[in-house]
Design an enzyme around this catalytic site. Sequence first.
Site, PDB file in Angstrom:
ATOM      1  N   SER A  65       0.801  -1.237   0.000  1.00 50.18           N
ATOM      2  CA  SER A  65       0.000   0.000   0.000  1.00 50.18           C
ATOM      3  C   SER A  65       0.829   1.280   0.000  1.00 50.18           C
ATOM      4  CB  SER A  65      -0.906   0.049   1.229  1.00 50.18           C
ATOM      5  OG  SER A  65      -2.059  -0.688   1.009  1.00 50.18           O
ATOM      6  N   LYS A  68       0.681   3.457  -3.006  1.00 50.10           N
ATOM      7  CA  LYS A  68      -0.472   4.331  -3.278  1.00 50.10           C
ATOM      8  C   LYS A  68      -0.096   5.818  -3.169  1.00 50.10           C
ATOM      9  CE  LYS A  68      -3.668   0.912  -1.260  1.00 50.10           C
ATOM     10  NZ  LYS A  68      -4.383   0.545  -0.023  1.00 50.10           N
ATOM     11  N   TYR A 190      -2.407  -2.200 -10.703  1.00 50.16           N
ATOM     12  CA  TYR A 190      -2.434  -2.027  -9.244  1.00 50.16           C
ATOM     13  C   TYR A 190      -1.669  -3.164  -8.545  1.00 50.16           C
ATOM     14  CZ  TYR A 190      -4.277  -2.078  -4.488  1.00 50.16           C
ATOM     15  OH  TYR A 190      -4.389  -2.129  -3.125  1.00 50.16           O
ATOM     16  N   TYR A 242      -4.923   4.376   7.967  1.00 49.59           N
ATOM     17  CA  TYR A 242      -6.281   3.811   7.985  1.00 49.59           C
ATOM     18  C   TYR A 242      -7.035   4.173   9.251  1.00 49.59           C
ATOM     19  CZ  TYR A 242      -4.061   1.354   4.212  1.00 49.59           C
ATOM     20  OH  TYR A 242      -3.367   1.068   3.077  1.00 49.59           O
ATOM     21  N   VAL A 260       0.922  -3.796   3.956  1.00 51.13           N
ATOM     22  CA  VAL A 260       0.704  -5.098   4.617  1.00 51.13           C
ATOM     23  C   VAL A 260       1.906  -6.035   4.597  1.00 51.13           C
ATOM     24  CG1 VAL A 260      -1.808  -5.379   4.635  1.00 51.13           C
ATOM     25  CG2 VAL A 260      -0.513  -5.956   2.574  1.00 51.13           C
TER      26      VAL A 260
END
Length: 314
Positions: A65, A68, A190, A242, A260
């Site tokens: 992630s 991103k 992605y 998050y 992760v």
Amino acid sequence: MQPLEIQATLDDLHDKYRPLQAGTLATYIPELALMNPESFSICIVTADGQCFKVGDFQQLFTIQSISKVFVYGLALAEHGREKVLAKVGVEPTGDAFNAIILDEKSKRPYNPMVNAGAIAITSLTKGKDPTERWKRMVSMFERYIGHETVVDAPTFRSERATGHRNRAMAHLMLNFGMIDEKIDDALDLYFQQCSLAIDCVDLAVMAATLSNQGRNPFTGVQAVPSCYIRDILSVIYTCGMYNFAGEWAYKVGLPAKSGVSGGLLVVVPGRMGIGIFSPLLDERGNSVRGVKVSEEISQRFGLHLFDCNHQETS
Ligand code: DON
């Protein structure tokens, strides 16, 4: 902050948190369940190009992630603020990173750091075919990292074979016209960006580039137009951790993004980038050791953005 003090702090924090075995490996991507739970490294790169590191900082891991953050910068550079904002909001969710949820009214994903928002952002990457789009993306990553990089093929295949939630989100967004029909291409792109292999030093250099108005402190290359640094940093400040983002902002007080596979990128604007790698995760998908080490670094060096004294407090 003297160089010797920085290195001594990293050594001390590595010794202190190495015995901490709390947390679990991510298993929903089968390849990530094969990671070594003992891996642990910390690296600081300053905006003027000094590097401090400890642990197995040459161990490669997939960026997940954390990618991103940079793909969001690419979308801003390619399309500008208005178009990107029309597709994806900038609102924290309080939900898990993989929640299948869109804003009820606008049908946009809430922000570019949750999976739905990231897939929509990735789908904006320019290029006439998947190869050209990937080339644009990878050269963007290499501007931040400062050297060539590759995709970890087993992780890519593993995620592509099991990424049903991400497919579901892409279909939902297609239904509402938020992404175009080529959803398999967007998902592949992605999954590729998430499977990029980096080490802890790369992570700190990427963070340092963000801290340095988008200019890589070692190569001098401008990785993203400096006008978009404020967009990137404000989004990761509010959404990067998050459903832990509020507590993180309160305790650590720095823009950051977790992944992760156990990577954690922390930016100290104008001063330095911090990279931490330790794959044991808490229930929100953030590295357990990563969070602890960040809290201590921020406190020991008085780095919290809203700490007026910029001094250690208890
Ligand atoms: O799409 C996914 O679920 C993963 N490739 C990335 C998720 C991730 O890293 C969330 N971070 N904590």
